[in-house]
Design a protein around this motif. Structure first.
Motif, mmCIF file in Angstrom:
data_model
loop_
_atom_site.group_PDB
_atom_site.id
_atom_site.type_symbol
_atom_site.label_atom_id
_atom_site.label_comp_id
_atom_site.label_asym_id
_atom_site.label_seq_id
_atom_site.Cartn_x
_atom_site.Cartn_y
_atom_site.Cartn_z
ATOM 1 N N SER A 1 35.455 33.704 46.642
ATOM 2 C CA SER A 1 35.536 35.152 46.473
ATOM 3 C C SER A 1 36.214 35.846 47.653
ATOM 4 N N PHE B 1 36.689 40.127 44.024
ATOM 5 C CA PHE B 1 37.477 39.155 43.261
ATOM 6 C C PHE B 1 36.797 37.802 43.367
ATOM 7 N N THR C 1 36.658 36.205 37.572
ATOM 8 C CA THR C 1 35.627 37.101 37.052
ATOM 9 C C THR C 1 35.733 38.471 37.722
ATOM 10 N N SER C 2 35.204 39.475 37.036
ATOM 11 C CA SER C 2 35.190 40.837 37.554
ATOM 12 C C SER C 2 33.757 41.225 37.891
ATOM 13 N N ASN D 1 31.953 43.206 36.269
ATOM 14 C CA ASN D 1 31.168 43.259 35.039
ATOM 15 C C ASN D 1 30.599 41.894 34.682
ATOM 16 N N THR D 2 31.349 40.830 35.025
ATOM 17 C CA THR D 2 30.902 39.472 34.701
ATOM 18 C C THR D 2 30.026 38.888 35.801
#
Length: 264
Positions: free
Chosen positions: A143, A169, A202-203, A205-206
């Motif tokens: 990340s 990120f 992934t964002s 939200n995920t």
């Protein structure tokens, strides 16, 4: 291959440049106690409690006038997961992290209070195993995070440090099944390849994660500090298999200081 070589060259040049202007260095060794909650529907429908230890190593450099901060953090944490549903469902839970921070001091704070803002690049890796990999799952997350660090000194011997980091990120690697599948079997002889194989971007939200830490430091002398701290980590991954974990960590640290600066 040329791309990786270019990245390594840029990082090396950056580190060398920062080393030339650095005024103070710190090396910290930490040991901690973990307690937490864990649930991963890919592994088990049960709710688990986490218990274990944590071992950490930090290397920090400050530029002249404390305008910039560069930190490398390593940690390893062996844990056990256990459920109230049945004692024989206890599992081994191993975690390891490598993180690099680069922060800049805000000009809004002066004197004994300092605010640093910047970014963190991190690889945060988890392996859960039952009965020697009879059943297992993993989460390898790479990340880029936003991070803030606030410090305040009381007189010359006491200081309080608190930080928060939120990933913006993520590249997440999780298996589709509990246990061996085609991917794990294909990489059985080279398990390190699994760190980046079949991952997904992934964002927020995920995947949502928050790392918060607070630390009290006491200066024993010009070159040595001791510290006690509390770290909280929350992670929630919404996917086909949902994952939720909350970790509480209590830490003691020994900190060796080298350089010209007399106080933090």
């Amino acid at each position: 291959m040329k791309t990786y070589q270019s990245y390594l060259l840029i990082i090396s040049l950056f580190f060398c440049t920062f080393s030339l202007i650095a005024q103070q260095k710190e090396i910290a060794i930490s040991i901690g106690d973990n307690h937490g909650y864990f649930k991963d529907s890919n592994y088990s429908p049960l709710n688990y409690q986490q218990q274990g230890m944590a071992f950490g190593l930090d290397y920090t450099r400050y530029s002249k006038a404390d305008q910039y901060l560069f930190n490398v953090h390593l940690d390893f944490s062996p844990n056990t997961l256990h459920s109230n549903a049945a004692e024989h469902f206890s599992s081994d839970y191993l975690m390891g992290t490598v993180a690099i921070d680069f922060l800049k001091k805000s000009s809004s704070f002066q004197n004994r209070a300092k605010l640093y803002l910047g970014g963190k690049v991190e690889t945060n890796n988890h392996l859960i195993s039952y009965d020697n990999l009879e059943s297992f799952t993993y989460m390898f997350n790479h990340s880029v995070s936003f991070k803030g660090l606030y410090t305040i000194s009381k007189r010359t011997k006491h200081s309080l440090h608190t930080s928060i980091a939120v990933p913006l990120f993520n590249y997440m690697v999780r298996p589709p099944l509990n246990g061996f599948d085609k991917t794990t079997e294909a990489n059985e002889e080279y398990p390190l390849r699994l760190l980046t194989t079949d991952g997904k971007i992934t964002s927020l939200n995920t995947f949502l994660a928050v790392d918060w830490a607070i630390q009290y430091r006491y200066t024993m002398n010009q070159n040595f500090d001791v510290a006690i701290g509390y770290n909280l980590q929350y992670q929630r991954h919404k996917d086909i298999h949902h994952l939720t974990r909350l970790e509480n960590q209590f830490v003691i640290s020994a900190i060796w200081k080298m350089g010209d600066k007399k106080t933090f």
